[in-house]
Design an enzyme around this catalytic site. Structure first.
Site, short mmCIF file in Angstrom:
data_model
loop_
_atom_site.label_atom_id
_atom_site.label_comp_id
_atom_site.label_asym_id
_atom_site.label_seq_id
_atom_site.Cartn_x
_atom_site.Cartn_y
_atom_site.Cartn_z
N CYS A 174 -8.01 -8.66 -8.07
CA CYS A 174 -9.30 -8.49 -8.75
C CYS A 174 -10.46 -8.61 -7.77
O CYS A 174 -11.50 -9.20 -8.08
CB CYS A 174 -9.45 -9.55 -9.85
SG CYS A 174 -8.12 -9.52 -11.07
N ALA A 175 -10.30 -8.04 -6.59
CA ALA A 175 -11.37 -8.09 -5.60
C ALA A 175 -12.63 -7.45 -6.16
O ALA A 175 -12.57 -6.55 -7.01
CB ALA A 175 -10.93 -7.36 -4.33
N ILE A 205 -14.64 -5.36 -4.81
CA ILE A 205 -14.71 -3.92 -4.53
C ILE A 205 -13.87 -3.12 -5.53
O ILE A 205 -14.13 -1.93 -5.79
CB ILE A 205 -14.30 -3.61 -3.06
CG1 ILE A 205 -14.56 -2.17 -2.69
CG2 ILE A 205 -12.84 -3.97 -2.82
CD1 ILE A 205 -16.02 -1.78 -2.66
N ALA A 206 -12.87 -3.78 -6.13
CA ALA A 206 -12.03 -3.09 -7.11
C ALA A 206 -12.81 -2.71 -8.37
O ALA A 206 -12.42 -1.79 -9.10
CB ALA A 206 -10.82 -3.96 -7.48
N TYR A 230 1.62 -9.29 -8.69
CA TYR A 230 1.55 -7.96 -8.07
C TYR A 230 2.89 -7.23 -8.24
O TYR A 230 2.95 -6.01 -8.42
CB TYR A 230 1.21 -8.05 -6.57
CG TYR A 230 -0.02 -8.87 -6.26
CD1 TYR A 230 -1.16 -8.81 -7.06
CD2 TYR A 230 -0.06 -9.71 -5.15
CE1 TYR A 230 -2.29 -9.56 -6.77
CE2 TYR A 230 -1.19 -10.46 -4.84
CZ TYR A 230 -2.29 -10.39 -5.66
OH TYR A 230 -3.40 -11.13 -5.36
N HIS A 274 -1.71 -7.10 3.61
CA HIS A 274 -1.48 -5.66 3.48
C HIS A 274 -0.05 -5.24 3.81
O HIS A 274 0.53 -4.41 3.11
CB HIS A 274 -2.47 -4.88 4.37
CG HIS A 274 -3.86 -4.81 3.80
ND1 HIS A 274 -4.83 -3.99 4.31
CD2 HIS A 274 -4.43 -5.45 2.73
CE1 HIS A 274 -5.96 -4.14 3.61
NE2 HIS A 274 -5.73 -5.02 2.66
N LYS A 320 -9.86 -1.06 3.62
CA LYS A 320 -10.02 -1.28 5.05
C LYS A 320 -10.46 -2.71 5.29
O LYS A 320 -11.04 -3.30 4.38
CB LYS A 320 -11.00 -0.30 5.68
CG LYS A 320 -12.15 0.20 4.85
CD LYS A 320 -13.11 -0.76 4.22
CE LYS A 320 -13.66 -1.86 5.07
NZ LYS A 320 -14.40 -2.88 4.27
N ARG A 322 -13.56 -12.22 4.17
CA ARG A 322 -13.80 -11.50 5.41
C ARG A 322 -14.23 -12.41 6.57
O ARG A 322 -14.40 -11.95 7.70
CB ARG A 322 -14.85 -10.40 5.18
CG ARG A 322 -14.26 -9.25 4.42
CD ARG A 322 -15.32 -8.25 4.03
NE ARG A 322 -15.99 -8.61 2.79
CZ ARG A 322 -16.91 -7.86 2.19
NH1 ARG A 322 -17.30 -6.72 2.74
NH2 ARG A 322 -17.46 -8.24 1.07
#
Lengths: 361, 361
Positions: A13-14, A16-17, A62, A83, A101, A173
């Site tokens: 649920c980032a 950016i999602a 996941y 990843h 990315k 990050r």
């Protein structure tokens, strides 16, 4: 039509999602069929807040997303350190992979992912949205115009934003266990990609990081830059990326006969139209009392935001593979790998005291 | 009023002297009283074509200008290799010195000139016109605005133009016996000055040239660049200069809270008005679907072109000295010397294989 849409599963649920899932719902050839989080509750709230279809399956893991036969492709916005595990597993389960990315912590890890995708015959694409804006293609036409632009000589790209105290304390990050590449992997990804894009993905021969990046207490990079050198036609490129400067997303491209600039290349100021500023055959006036012409603004409209175009293109490629008409498009993994190769070289240059590092693909 | 004007003598008939002599005639406190060339005929034509006053004395040598008691100050647009000889002689004859850039072939030569000026009590100034545009002061106010701009983090400056075949064959700036610094001394002078200006003339600790400059057959530099590092607050600057790219005169300045850009800093597109583009506190929009605000254009009008403002300021300083009210202004020789120090460091970095060079003032 609906049943032929590519069905996405989302891992995590980032933040950016939110944006990318909206794109999946706006793109005419995709939809969302599942989301998984380690917290079922979080996934449920996320699906609801972001207006996922009623039919979306919400999972507390996941793995469940990857095991769902109604998922054609997964979008992976997990921390970079995860990843390899999840992208490889997705590929093994024959899910196409749209990967945030930076795609990996290093090119060795990326190769594991790309090999898994290749051997499973699934499409790989990184989620670099600006690649898909029509402005990007238009700017490339400018560079390619030998008559007006001449030979490419110099590129300077910048991607920075001012992270707030909360980001600098808590964001994945800046966490050495999650995204150890820090600003280099995040903001630097875009700045490096811009340079490679301008050079038609011809890799430089050497990379030399600038001295004295900023680090946090865990030695995660908060700002850095480097020069890239092609040893060919005296071409030079430089970039700067940072979590410690005002939001700025510039590319300055200089050719023998022309030059252009864009000031919002990562995310356009306005999602409906992107501008850039170009000029060619600039000249001094009489007595060098002035010069001209002044740069012109080129406005490129787009009906669909760049992230929707990205998802649509990914969906199109997946459709082609699913129907047996096409193989996975190799352009995208190659571009990802080249970007990662440069990130690795910059990281090595920094680690070794800002020395020139040979670029090995 | 007329008799109090500062009376210029001009050494040589360089092309740039056309522009600067016009400035001397436009500035309210200066005039031209003499010009000398090795060719009396050339000087006569030059004086006539450029509408010098009837009273201007025309000489067939530089010495005669320096010996003329009606000359208060000399403007020296001679090839750089001749600067030491003629600027020193001028100072010894008590003439104030307005010297074209690059001021010298190296800082050792410049020191000979500056010492001669200091011991004679004459004003020294280099002819870097853009320093005198009101826009330059306005942009400095932007950088100095802690509230809106924050801390200075990164500067990228570019000055390039596309020299034609005749220039590349015959211009003094590509002749190893006349201007051996080539594009570094010429275009690079401005790009380096811009970086120092942005940093309030705080010198960097190290300079590292980018690999693979372009050279002509005589090993004169046609394009090059470098990174400058302060080892302080992770500040970084880069520049690129060239005789081989489209005319481009950019400064990109990035602070923690704001940033600005100028695209014609050396000579404004329009001599009556200079623009720059600034923005601060830029933010992503909701869902990062856009960002803003867009940069604003700031237009700075000027009644007098920047070269007239330069000549007027030089004249004002000379007036002050002549009247006994002031000593020579040390700011200008200091700025010239710092610029030359960086040029020398870039040249040394290139010569030594693109290694970091410590900056010694």
């Amino acid at each position: 039509m609906a049943e032929t849409r590519i069905r996405f599963g989302i891992l995590g649920c980032a933040n950016i999602a939110r944006k990318v899932s909206r794109a999946m719902l706006l793109s005419p050839n995709t939809t969302i069929s599942a989301i998984g989080s380690r917290s079922l509750e979080k996934a449920t709230v996320f699906a609801s807040e972001n207006h996922f279809p009623e039919s979306t399956k919400v999972y507390g893991s996941y793995d469940a997303v990857l095991d769902d036969p109604d998922v054609d492709a997964v979008y992976v916005p997990l921390p970079t350190s995860l990843h390899v595990r999840w992208a490889v597993l997705a590929a093994e389960k024959k899910k196409h992979v749209l990967l945030e990315k930076p795609v990996a912590l290093n090119v060795g890890d990326l190769d594991i992912i790309l090999e898994a995708c290749e051997s499973s015959g699934v499409q790989f694409m990184d989620a670099t949205m600006w690649m898909h804006h029509p402005r990007t293609e238009k700017m490339k036409q400018v560079i390619s115009d030998e008559q007006r632009f001449g030979q490419l000589k110099s590129v300077h790209s910048t991607f920075t934003f001012l992270a707030d105290a909360n980001f600098l304390r808590n964001n994945i990050r800046v966490n050495p266990n999650l995204d150890s590449l820090g600003a280099l992997g995040d903001a630097g990804w875009y700045a490096i990609r811009a340079i490679l894009w301008a050079h038609d993905y011809e890799l430089p021969k050497t990379v030399n990081a600038f001295p004295d990046p900023e680090y946090n207490d865990s030695r995660v990079i908060l700002s850095c830059g480097a020069s890239l050198n092609w040893k060919n036609n005296a071409k030079i490129a430089t970039f700067y990326c940072s979590f410690h400067s005002n939001l700025c997303a510039d590319i300055n491209v200089l050719g023998t006969k022309g030059n252009f600039r864009v000031h919002d290349f990562v995310i356009p100021f306005d999602e409906k139209v992107g501008s850039f500023y170009g000029v060619d055959n600039s000249r001094w006036g009489e007595l060098q009392r002035g010069c001209g012409p002044e740069p012109s603004e080129f406005k490129i409209a787009t009906d669909l935001p760049q992230e929707v175009l990205m998802v649509r293109e990914f969906g199109r490629l997946v459709e082609g593979i699913r129907s047996g008409e096409a193989k996975p498009e190799k352009k995208w993994p190659v571009i990802s790998r080249k970007t990662q190769v440069i990130i690795d070289a910059v990281a090595a240059s920094i680690k070794n005291g800002f020395v020139p590092v040979e670029v090995v693909y």
